[in-house]
Design a protein around this motif. Sequence first.
Motif, PDB file in Angstrom:
ATOM      1  N   GLN A  39      20.879  23.851 -23.519  1.00 28.11           N
ATOM      2  CA  GLN A  39      22.084  23.519 -24.271  1.00 28.11           C
ATOM      3  C   GLN A  39      23.341  23.802 -23.455  1.00 28.11           C
ATOM      4  O   GLN A  39      24.320  23.050 -23.512  1.00 28.11           O
ATOM      5  CB  GLN A  39      22.115  24.301 -25.585  1.00 28.11           C
ATOM      6  N   PHE A  40      23.316  24.894 -22.694  1.00 30.71           N
ATOM      7  CA  PHE A  40      24.463  25.203 -21.836  1.00 30.71           C
ATOM      8  C   PHE A  40      24.608  24.171 -20.712  1.00 30.71           C
ATOM      9  O   PHE A  40      25.734  23.822 -20.334  1.00 30.71           O
ATOM     10  CB  PHE A  40      24.303  26.593 -21.215  1.00 30.71           C
ATOM     11  N   ALA A  41      23.494  23.724 -20.145  1.00 28.68           N
ATOM     12  CA  ALA A  41      23.521  22.809 -18.991  1.00 28.68           C
ATOM     13  C   ALA A  41      22.600  21.618 -19.260  1.00 28.68           C
ATOM     14  O   ALA A  41      21.535  21.486 -18.654  1.00 28.68           O
ATOM     15  CB  ALA A  41      23.087  23.556 -17.733  1.00 28.68           C
ATOM     16  N   PRO A  42      23.000  20.724 -20.169  1.00 26.18           N
ATOM     17  CA  PRO A  42      22.104  19.652 -20.601  1.00 26.18           C
ATOM     18  C   PRO A  42      21.782  18.625 -19.531  1.00 26.18           C
ATOM     19  O   PRO A  42      20.794  17.883 -19.654  1.00 26.18           O
ATOM     20  CB  PRO A  42      22.870  19.020 -21.771  1.00 26.18           C
ATOM     21  N   ALA A  95      20.073  17.041  -4.064  1.00 23.18           N
ATOM     22  CA  ALA A  95      20.335  17.846  -5.258  1.00 23.18           C
ATOM     23  C   ALA A  95      21.122  19.103  -4.897  1.00 23.18           C
ATOM     24  O   ALA A  95      20.924  19.704  -3.830  1.00 23.18           O
ATOM     25  CB  ALA A  95      19.020  18.218  -5.931  1.00 23.18           C
ATOM     26  N   HIS A  96      21.995  19.513  -5.804  1.00 18.25           N
ATOM     27  CA  HIS A  96      22.834  20.694  -5.622  1.00 18.25           C
ATOM     28  C   HIS A  96      22.458  21.751  -6.655  1.00 18.25           C
ATOM     29  O   HIS A  96      22.166  21.437  -7.801  1.00 18.25           O
ATOM     30  CB  HIS A  96      24.314  20.341  -5.793  1.00 18.25           C
ATOM     31  N   CYS A  97      22.497  23.028  -6.238  1.00 19.55           N
ATOM     32  CA  CYS A  97      22.169  24.141  -7.131  1.00 19.55           C
ATOM     33  C   CYS A  97      23.107  25.298  -6.835  1.00 19.55           C
ATOM     34  O   CYS A  97      23.096  25.841  -5.725  1.00 19.55           O
ATOM     35  CB  CYS A  97      20.709  24.567  -6.941  1.00 19.55           C
ATOM     36  N   LEU A  98      23.921  25.670  -7.842  1.00 18.18           N
ATOM     37  CA  LEU A  98      24.876  26.754  -7.664  1.00 18.18           C
ATOM     38  C   LEU A  98      24.699  27.875  -8.679  1.00 18.18           C
ATOM     39  O   LEU A  98      24.841  29.049  -8.341  1.00 18.18           O
ATOM     40  CB  LEU A  98      26.324  26.244  -7.785  1.00 18.18           C
ATOM     41  N   ALA A  99      24.424  27.536  -9.936  1.00 23.79           N
ATOM     42  CA  ALA A  99      24.645  28.460 -11.048  1.00 23.79           C
ATOM     43  C   ALA A  99      23.458  29.350 -11.355  1.00 23.79           C
ATOM     44  O   ALA A  99      22.352  28.869 -11.634  1.00 23.79           O
ATOM     45  CB  ALA A  99      25.035  27.677 -12.304  1.00 23.79           C
ATOM     46  N   ASN A 100      23.705  30.659 -11.322  1.00 25.60           N
ATOM     47  CA  ASN A 100      22.791  31.647 -11.879  1.00 25.60           C
ATOM     48  C   ASN A 100      23.072  31.755 -13.381  1.00 25.60           C
ATOM     49  O   ASN A 100      23.779  30.925 -13.954  1.00 25.60           O
ATOM     50  CB  ASN A 100      22.966  32.990 -11.171  1.00 25.60           C
ATOM     51  N   SER A 101      22.540  32.783 -14.042  1.00 24.92           N
ATOM     52  CA  SER A 101      22.724  32.893 -15.492  1.00 24.92           C
ATOM     53  C   SER A 101      24.205  32.923 -15.872  1.00 24.92           C
ATOM     54  O   SER A 101      24.641  32.228 -16.802  1.00 24.92           O
ATOM     55  CB  SER A 101      22.028  34.142 -16.030  1.00 24.92           C
ATOM     56  N   ALA A 102      24.992  33.745 -15.176  1.00 22.59           N
ATOM     57  CA  ALA A 102      26.414  33.827 -15.497  1.00 22.59           C
ATOM     58  C   ALA A 102      27.120  32.499 -15.231  1.00 22.59           C
ATOM     59  O   ALA A 102      27.996  32.086 -15.998  1.00 22.59           O
ATOM     60  CB  ALA A 102      27.071  34.951 -14.701  1.00 22.59           C
ATOM     61  N   GLY A 103      26.728  31.829 -14.170  1.00 19.59           N
ATOM     62  CA  GLY A 103      27.313  30.525 -13.878  1.00 19.59           C
ATOM     63  C   GLY A 103      26.972  29.496 -14.945  1.00 19.59           C
ATOM     64  O   GLY A 103      27.791  28.633 -15.287  1.00 19.59           O
ATOM     65  N   ILE A 104      25.759  29.581 -15.478  1.00 14.60           N
ATOM     66  CA  ILE A 104      25.345  28.661 -16.541  1.00 14.60           C
ATOM     67  C   ILE A 104      26.221  28.840 -17.771  1.00 14.60           C
ATOM     68  O   ILE A 104      26.661  27.866 -18.396  1.00 14.60           O
ATOM     69  CB  ILE A 104      23.855  28.900 -16.890  1.00 14.60           C
ATOM     70  N   ILE A 105      26.479  30.088 -18.139  1.00 16.99           N
ATOM     71  CA  ILE A 105      27.228  30.378 -19.368  1.00 16.99           C
ATOM     72  C   ILE A 105      28.720  30.117 -19.200  1.00 16.99           C
ATOM     73  O   ILE A 105      29.353  29.529 -20.089  1.00 16.99           O
ATOM     74  CB  ILE A 105      26.976  31.841 -19.794  1.00 16.99           C
ATOM     75  N   TRP A 147      30.611  28.887 -16.208  1.00 19.01           N
ATOM     76  CA  TRP A 147      31.227  28.029 -15.196  1.00 19.01           C
ATOM     77  C   TRP A 147      30.543  26.660 -15.167  1.00 19.01           C
ATOM     78  O   TRP A 147      29.811  26.331 -14.225  1.00 19.01           O
ATOM     79  CB  TRP A 147      31.141  28.703 -13.822  1.00 19.01           C
ATOM     80  N   PRO A 148      30.780  25.829 -16.173  1.00 19.77           N
ATOM     81  CA  PRO A 148      30.108  24.524 -16.235  1.00 19.77           C
ATOM     82  C   PRO A 148      30.400  23.625 -15.040  1.00 19.77           C
ATOM     83  O   PRO A 148      29.577  22.764 -14.707  1.00 19.77           O
ATOM     84  CB  PRO A 148      30.642  23.915 -17.544  1.00 19.77           C
ATOM     85  N   ALA A 149      31.523  23.826 -14.366  1.00 19.61           N
ATOM     86  CA  ALA A 149      31.821  23.017 -13.180  1.00 19.61           C
ATOM     87  C   ALA A 149      30.812  23.263 -12.065  1.00 19.61           C
ATOM     88  O   ALA A 149      30.702  22.451 -11.138  1.00 19.61           O
ATOM     89  CB  ALA A 149      33.231  23.316 -12.687  1.00 19.61           C
ATOM     90  N   GLY A 150      30.084  24.377 -12.161  1.00 15.36           N
ATOM     91  CA  GLY A 150      29.107  24.708 -11.134  1.00 15.36           C
ATOM     92  C   GLY A 150      27.662  24.451 -11.541  1.00 15.36           C
ATOM     93  O   GLY A 150      26.748  24.930 -10.879  1.00 15.36           O
ATOM     94  N   HIS A 151      27.441  23.718 -12.604  1.00 14.86           N
ATOM     95  CA  HIS A 151      26.055  23.504 -13.053  1.00 14.86           C
ATOM     96  C   HIS A 151      25.239  22.679 -12.063  1.00 14.86           C
ATOM     97  O   HIS A 151      24.080  22.972 -11.810  1.00 14.86           O
ATOM     98  CB  HIS A 151      26.049  22.833 -14.429  1.00 14.86           C
ATOM     99  N   GLY A 152      25.786  21.642 -11.515  1.00 15.54           N
ATOM    100  CA  GLY A 152      25.073  20.860 -10.520  1.00 15.54           C
ATOM    101  C   GLY A 152      23.808  20.222 -11.067  1.00 15.54           C
ATOM    102  O   GLY A 152      23.604  20.084 -12.281  1.00 15.54           O
ATOM    103  N   ASP A 153      22.926  19.817 -10.140  1.00 17.72           N
ATOM    104  CA  ASP A 153      21.679  19.144 -10.521  1.00 17.72           C
ATOM    105  C   ASP A 153      20.629  20.128 -11.014  1.00 17.72           C
ATOM    106  O   ASP A 153      19.750  19.753 -11.794  1.00 17.72           O
ATOM    107  CB  ASP A 153      21.130  18.366  -9.313  1.00 17.72           C
ATOM    108  N   TRP A 154      20.700  21.362 -10.531  1.00 17.71           N
ATOM    109  CA  TRP A 154      19.766  22.420 -10.920  1.00 17.71           C
ATOM    110  C   TRP A 154      20.549  23.666 -11.317  1.00 17.71           C
ATOM    111  O   TRP A 154      21.588  23.962 -10.723  1.00 17.71           O
ATOM    112  CB  TRP A 154      18.840  22.794  -9.752  1.00 17.71           C
ATOM    113  N   VAL A 155      20.027  24.404 -12.290  1.00 20.20           N
ATOM    114  CA  VAL A 155      20.533  25.742 -12.593  1.00 20.20           C
ATOM    115  C   VAL A 155      19.381  26.733 -12.444  1.00 20.20           C
ATOM    116  O   VAL A 155      18.214  26.370 -12.548  1.00 20.20           O
ATOM    117  CB  VAL A 155      21.137  25.828 -14.012  1.00 20.20           C
ATOM    118  N   ARG A 156      19.761  28.025 -12.212  1.00 22.17           N
ATOM    119  CA  ARG A 156      18.762  29.060 -11.942  1.00 22.17           C
ATOM    120  C   ARG A 156      18.894  30.198 -12.958  1.00 22.17           C
ATOM    121  O   ARG A 156      19.441  31.260 -12.633  1.00 22.17           O
ATOM    122  CB  ARG A 156      18.934  29.625 -10.529  1.00 22.17           C
ATOM    123  N   PRO A 157      18.424  30.040 -14.177  1.00 18.30           N
ATOM    124  CA  PRO A 157      18.516  31.145 -15.141  1.00 18.30           C
ATOM    125  C   PRO A 157      17.534  32.255 -14.805  1.00 18.30           C
ATOM    126  O   PRO A 157      16.358  32.012 -14.551  1.00 18.30           O
ATOM    127  CB  PRO A 157      18.150  30.472 -16.469  1.00 18.30           C
TER     128      PRO A 157
END
Length: 359
Positions: A22-25, A188-198, A200-210
């Motif tokens: 939901q945070f990074a659909p 593909a780009h991957c930037l966001a850890n858990s805090a980034g997911i919650i 910093w939506p500009a950093g969601h990219g193609d992959w997120v890393r919760p």
Amino acid sequence: MRLAIAEINLQALAHNLAQVRQFAPNSKVMAVLKANAYGHGLVKIAQHLNDADAFAVARIDEALALRAGGLTKPIVLLEGFFHQDDLPILLANNFQAIIHDENQLIALEQAQLDAPISCWLKINTGMHRLGIAATQFEDFYQRLLATENVKNNINLMTHFSCADDISDSKTAQQIVLFDSLVIGKQQAHCLANSAGIIAWPAGHGDWVRPGLMLYGVSPMLNCTGEQHNLKPVMRLTTKVIAIRDVEAGQCVGYGGRWQSTKATKLAVVAMGYGDGYPRHAKHGTPVVIGNKRYGIAGNVSMDMISVDIGDNSDNIKVGDDVVMWGSELPVEEIAQCATTIPYELLCNITPRVSYEYLE
């Protein structure tokens, strides 16, 4: 009677993964399972994250344990590999390597492999831990493209240093730097850890890393998971094993650093730093007995903790359950009382704690 138990709520785990989406659909999800899935049980947790698109671990032995447990999803090695001899293992098990150092690049260029492996190129945009410098990016990128041992779809990634603090501008600066480097690159780009997911939506990219948020714990400063609609996956419990009367003026525990100001009762509970509970939890750190909070009295011992239960008006008795953290008592709060972070508490659970998985 079983004493210390870590109850693992697998429905809460599924709920938290759904919250990530939901945070990074628009992003794929790489579920981070390093350090025994943050103390929750590596293989068992992975087996109940079927909706994740890939897994991430720190080291090869963790990845091999997942394969031995029957997990077939892509697995990314967050620390990459450490020796050229590791490369055939990566290839045989379909592991993906993060490249963050020139020694790794040289090893890939010189290896004799039967087929190419998948790689992620990690750029240091401000964390200053792992990752190539921004000035090295284009050279590394072109060399990886030219290497027959690397698949052409080289993924690009970075890691945030301060994403847990929304008032800190460093994360926005890291996003701008990363985007400026990878512009025009279709990988593909991957930037966001858990805090980034919650945050910093500009950093969601193609992959997120919760990571932490999968386990129901907030990665943000001064927050609890509940504030992000996350549910705690671990509930750490034990039992009352004795009840003692203490007179006014009597000292309790090693060093006698806690002194009762009045006659009271103590419940002795079977939990200590030998179970992974933080030794430096301060006096008054809460536990829950019978849906009511009570405070720790004295120092945490290896096997036991004393809890001030007052006049015992709630009729606490030997054998009663004690919640050390869980849905009734956020692990974030216990971490603050012990001047540490929730990550450390979850990862420090020791083998003598029994695990119970709740479907």
